[in-house]
Design a protein around this motif. Structure first.
Motif, short mmCIF file in Angstrom:
data_model
loop_
_atom_site.label_atom_id
_atom_site.label_comp_id
_atom_site.label_asym_id
_atom_site.label_seq_id
_atom_site.Cartn_x
_atom_site.Cartn_y
_atom_site.Cartn_z
N ASN A 297 -12.46 4.98 0.29
CA ASN A 297 -13.11 3.35 -0.19
C ASN A 297 -14.38 3.76 0.67
O ASN A 297 -14.41 4.29 2.03
N ALA A 298 -15.42 2.50 0.99
CA ALA A 298 -16.35 2.35 1.64
C ALA A 298 -15.79 1.53 2.70
O ALA A 298 -16.51 2.12 4.02
N TRP A 299 -15.35 0.65 2.32
CA TRP A 299 -14.27 -0.19 3.59
C TRP A 299 -13.91 1.48 4.73
O TRP A 299 -13.97 1.00 6.13
N PHE A 300 -12.76 2.73 4.52
CA PHE A 300 -12.44 3.01 5.06
C PHE A 300 -13.67 4.33 5.50
O PHE A 300 -13.63 5.25 6.36
N ARG A 301 -14.60 4.70 5.11
CA ARG A 301 -15.57 5.68 5.31
C ARG A 301 -16.68 5.45 6.82
O ARG A 301 -16.77 4.18 7.71
N GLY B 73 -3.97 8.96 4.04
CA GLY B 73 -3.82 7.47 4.16
C GLY B 73 -3.53 6.48 4.70
O GLY B 73 -3.03 5.24 4.81
N ALA B 74 -2.61 6.99 5.40
CA ALA B 74 -1.33 6.60 6.06
C ALA B 74 -2.73 5.38 7.36
O ALA B 74 -2.16 4.57 8.02
N THR B 75 -3.14 6.26 7.80
CA THR B 75 -4.47 5.54 8.73
C THR B 75 -5.26 4.59 8.18
O THR B 75 -5.29 3.46 9.03
N CYS B 76 -5.77 5.02 6.83
CA CYS B 76 -6.45 3.81 6.36
C CYS B 76 -5.16 2.08 6.23
O CYS B 76 -5.52 1.36 6.73
N GLN B 77 -3.83 2.25 5.74
CA GLN B 77 -3.33 1.43 6.02
C GLN B 77 -2.79 0.73 7.29
O GLN B 77 -3.29 -0.46 7.49
N ALA B 78 -2.53 1.66 8.27
CA ALA B 78 -2.73 1.14 9.81
C ALA B 78 -3.41 0.59 9.81
O ALA B 78 -4.05 -0.71 10.77
N GLU B 79 -4.71 1.24 9.04
CA GLU B 79 -6.15 0.56 10.14
C GLU B 79 -6.43 -1.18 9.71
O GLU B 79 -6.47 -2.23 10.28
N VAL B 80 -5.81 -1.48 8.09
CA VAL B 80 -5.58 -2.75 7.30
C VAL B 80 -4.78 -3.37 8.46
O VAL B 80 -5.21 -4.40 8.21
N VAL B 81 -3.63 -2.62 8.55
CA VAL B 81 -2.44 -3.95 9.16
C VAL B 81 -3.36 -4.35 10.05
O VAL B 81 -2.78 -5.79 11.25
N MET C 111 1.28 -1.39 0.30
CA MET C 111 -0.01 -0.17 -0.42
C MET C 111 0.51 1.05 0.06
O MET C 111 0.54 2.17 -0.05
N LYS C 112 2.45 1.35 0.46
CA LYS C 112 2.71 2.57 0.11
C LYS C 112 1.83 3.36 1.16
O LYS C 112 2.56 4.72 1.01
N ASN C 113 1.56 3.47 2.41
CA ASN C 113 0.43 4.62 2.85
C ASN C 113 -0.10 5.85 2.14
O ASN C 113 -0.37 7.01 2.09
N LYS C 114 -0.74 4.61 0.94
CA LYS C 114 -1.32 5.89 0.02
C LYS C 114 -2.58 5.19 -0.70
O LYS C 114 -3.66 5.41 -1.43
N ALA C 115 -3.33 3.87 0.56
CA ALA C 115 -3.84 3.78 0.72
C ALA C 115 -6.07 5.12 0.14
O ALA C 115 -5.62 6.04 0.90
#
Length: 189
Positions: free
Chosen positions: A63-67, A108-116, A55-59
């Motif tokens: 995206n509906a998942w992150f809303r 974007g980084a918060t999205c990546q951190a959430e996925v992690v 993802m390189k912090n570029k999520a």
């Protein structure tokens, strides 16, 4: 975190060697405990590295998942996220540094951190599958569930912060458009 992981690996190797040599029940318990703890650290590092390489912090924060979901504001107020969020550690503080990163990059980084942390939550339960092989059911269940719940706090933190970042980003965009409109109208005169 890396230093702790290396220390756990060394401790696991020593305790495993001691168990193989002695077949002592207490040493076996220590070995299993260190091994499961080592798993949790290695797994967290590996998931972070793998997801970062993808993802390189570029999520996409749109995206509906992150809303933000309808229930979230009430939930976060109920569990008082604002009061405890400052006590959670950050693995890579520079990733969320507003003096070095744009608000969009941080979102974007918060999205990546959430996925992690969501992946880690699921993988935290994996040691429970070892109960038939290792025994220690209660200990494995408790440690796995507690580890999962800790990562749940980090998911909540990302989901709590992201709508605020998006609002800040929208405010900055509006200000930028106003400045551009003002500059355009001034040049026409």
């Amino acid at each position: 975190m890396i230093w702790i992981t290396v220390s756990l690996f060394v401790g696991f190797a020593i305790s495993l060697s001691a168990f193989i040599a002695t077949k002592n029940g207490i040493v076996e318990t220590v070995t299993i405990t260190i091994g499961v703890t080592l798993y949790h650290f290695v797994m967290r590092l590996a998931v972070g590295i793998i997801i970062n390489s993808i993802m390189k912090n570029k999520a996409n924060h749109n995206n509906a998942w992150f809303r933000e979901k309808r229930f979230e504001k009430r939930l976060y107020k109920l569990i008082r996220v604002r009061a405890w969020k400052k006590y959670l550690p950050t693995y890579s503080p520079d990733t969320f540094d507003m003096s070095e990163k744009s608000v969009k990059e941080i979102a974007g980084a918060t999205c990546q951190a959430e996925v992690v942390h969501e992946i880690i939550m699921a993988l935290s339960l994996l040691p429970i599958t070892l109960i038939p092989l290792l025994g220690g059911g209660i200990a494995l269940i408790i440690t796995s569930v507690l580890a999962m719940l800790i990562d749940c706090l980090f998911v909540i933190l990302q989901r709590y912060n992201r709508p605020r970042l998006i609002k800040a980003m929208e405010r900055l965009q509006r200000m930028k458009h106003r400045e551009q409109d003002y500059a355009a109208s001034s040049s026409c005169v």
